[in-house]
Design a protein around this motif. Structure first.
Motif, short mmCIF file in Angstrom:
data_model
loop_
_atom_site.label_atom_id
_atom_site.label_comp_id
_atom_site.label_asym_id
_atom_site.label_seq_id
_atom_site.Cartn_x
_atom_site.Cartn_y
_atom_site.Cartn_z
N GLU A 56 1.01 -1.15 0.02
CA GLU A 56 -0.19 0.19 0.27
C GLU A 56 0.51 1.35 -0.18
O GLU A 56 0.69 2.44 -1.06
N LEU A 57 2.18 1.20 0.53
CA LEU A 57 2.90 2.59 1.09
C LEU A 57 3.57 2.79 -0.43
O LEU A 57 3.53 4.00 -0.84
N LEU A 58 3.98 1.52 -1.11
CA LEU A 58 4.84 1.59 -2.41
C LEU A 58 4.01 2.08 -3.45
O LEU A 58 3.78 3.00 -4.23
N MET A 59 2.77 1.64 -3.29
CA MET A 59 1.36 2.08 -4.43
C MET A 59 1.08 3.94 -4.22
O MET A 59 0.82 4.65 -5.47
N LEU A 60 1.45 4.44 -2.91
CA LEU A 60 0.79 5.26 -2.35
C LEU A 60 2.19 6.41 -3.26
O LEU A 60 2.18 7.53 -3.83
N TYR A 66 1.31 0.24 -16.60
CA TYR A 66 0.28 0.22 -17.81
C TYR A 66 -0.74 0.67 -16.99
O TYR A 66 -1.44 2.16 -18.61
N TYR A 67 -1.41 1.34 -16.37
CA TYR A 67 -2.59 1.74 -15.75
C TYR A 67 -1.97 2.91 -16.45
O TYR A 67 -3.11 3.97 -16.86
N TYR A 68 -1.13 3.67 -15.47
CA TYR A 68 -0.84 5.28 -15.22
C TYR A 68 -0.51 4.95 -17.08
O TYR A 68 -1.17 6.63 -17.53
N ASN A 69 -0.08 4.42 -17.66
CA ASN A 69 -0.13 5.11 -19.47
C ASN A 69 -1.00 5.05 -19.72
O ASN A 69 -1.97 5.86 -20.59
N GLN A 85 2.74 8.94 -7.07
CA GLN A 85 3.13 10.55 -7.28
C GLN A 85 4.60 10.56 -7.81
O GLN A 85 4.83 12.06 -7.85
N LEU A 86 5.10 9.49 -8.52
CA LEU A 86 5.51 9.78 -9.75
C LEU A 86 5.51 9.92 -10.85
O LEU A 86 4.01 9.02 -11.35
N GLU A 87 6.42 10.76 -12.10
CA GLU A 87 5.37 10.96 -13.48
C GLU A 87 6.31 9.13 -13.10
O GLU A 87 6.74 8.92 -13.16
N SER A 88 6.24 9.20 -14.79
CA SER A 88 6.40 7.68 -16.01
C SER A 88 7.13 7.58 -15.46
O SER A 88 7.79 6.08 -15.83
N LYS A 89 8.42 8.26 -16.37
CA LYS A 89 9.24 8.07 -16.42
C LYS A 89 10.55 7.81 -15.06
O LYS A 89 11.29 6.43 -14.62
N ASP A 90 9.72 8.26 -14.05
CA ASP A 90 10.90 8.30 -12.88
C ASP A 90 9.85 6.91 -12.33
O ASP A 90 10.94 6.07 -11.75
N LEU A 91 8.60 6.48 -12.61
CA LEU A 91 8.26 5.28 -11.75
C LEU A 91 8.67 3.94 -12.50
O LEU A 91 9.40 3.01 -12.31
#
Length: 162
Positions: free
Chosen positions: A9-13, A42-45, A17-23
């Motif tokens: 859950e903390l990893l997901m938080l 993938y969801y983020y993209n 907060q990160l941009e895709s390249k940082d993620l």
């Protein structure tokens, strides 16, 4: 506390907060992070970048990436306003500007690169086999232009009979 010991859950938080390249960079740091957060990438993209990875997946012929994007809710009928694969040479894709109003679909890239399995999967997802790119080239023409005659033969079998 080490990041790898954090609860999911903390990893997901943190990931949210990160941009895709940082993620993406974070996911490459450790296999645990990759396996824990890759579905979110993938969801983020799909939800924050209009599934732009569809164009990479269809150009590269990555069935796994395509499927993961579909699982994340990607719309395969989505159009990109920047690229035109019909103007490509075998070694590079020609970039045309946004002002020209050009729209391409992922299936154009799959056809022009000869990815039979990707084209088949996109057609199964409801993409129109009669789609023509901005230069009025059909999937058959794009595949033939690239010398992908296996795809042309398969596409003829998929084409509706009038």
């Amino acid at each position: 506390m080490a990041m790898l010991k954090l609860p999911y859950e903390l990893l997901m938080l943190i990931a949210r907060q990160l941009e895709s390249k940082d993620l993406n960079a974070l996911l490459q740091c450790h296999p645990y992070l990759y396996h824990s957060l890759n579905n979110y990438l993938y969801y983020y993209n799909v939800h924050h970048h209009d599934a732009s990875a569809l164009f990479w997946a269809t150009t590269a012929g990555s069935d796994v990436t395509l499927q993961r994007l579909l699982d994340a809710g990607a719309n395969v009928r989505w159009e990109l306003r920047y690229w035109a694969c019909s103007k490509s040479s075998p070694s590079r894709i020609h970039l045309r500007g946004r002002a020209e109003g050009i729209k391409e679909r992922p299936i154009s890239y799959a056809a022009s690169h000869g990815h039979v399995e990707i084209v088949a999967k996109l057609l199964d997802q409801g993409v129109d086999i009669n789609y023509q790119d901005p230069d009025s080239l059909s999937l058959f023409a794009l595949a033939a232009r690239g010398g992908h005659f296996d795809l042309v033969r398969c596409s003829l079998a998929w084409a509706p009979v009038n």
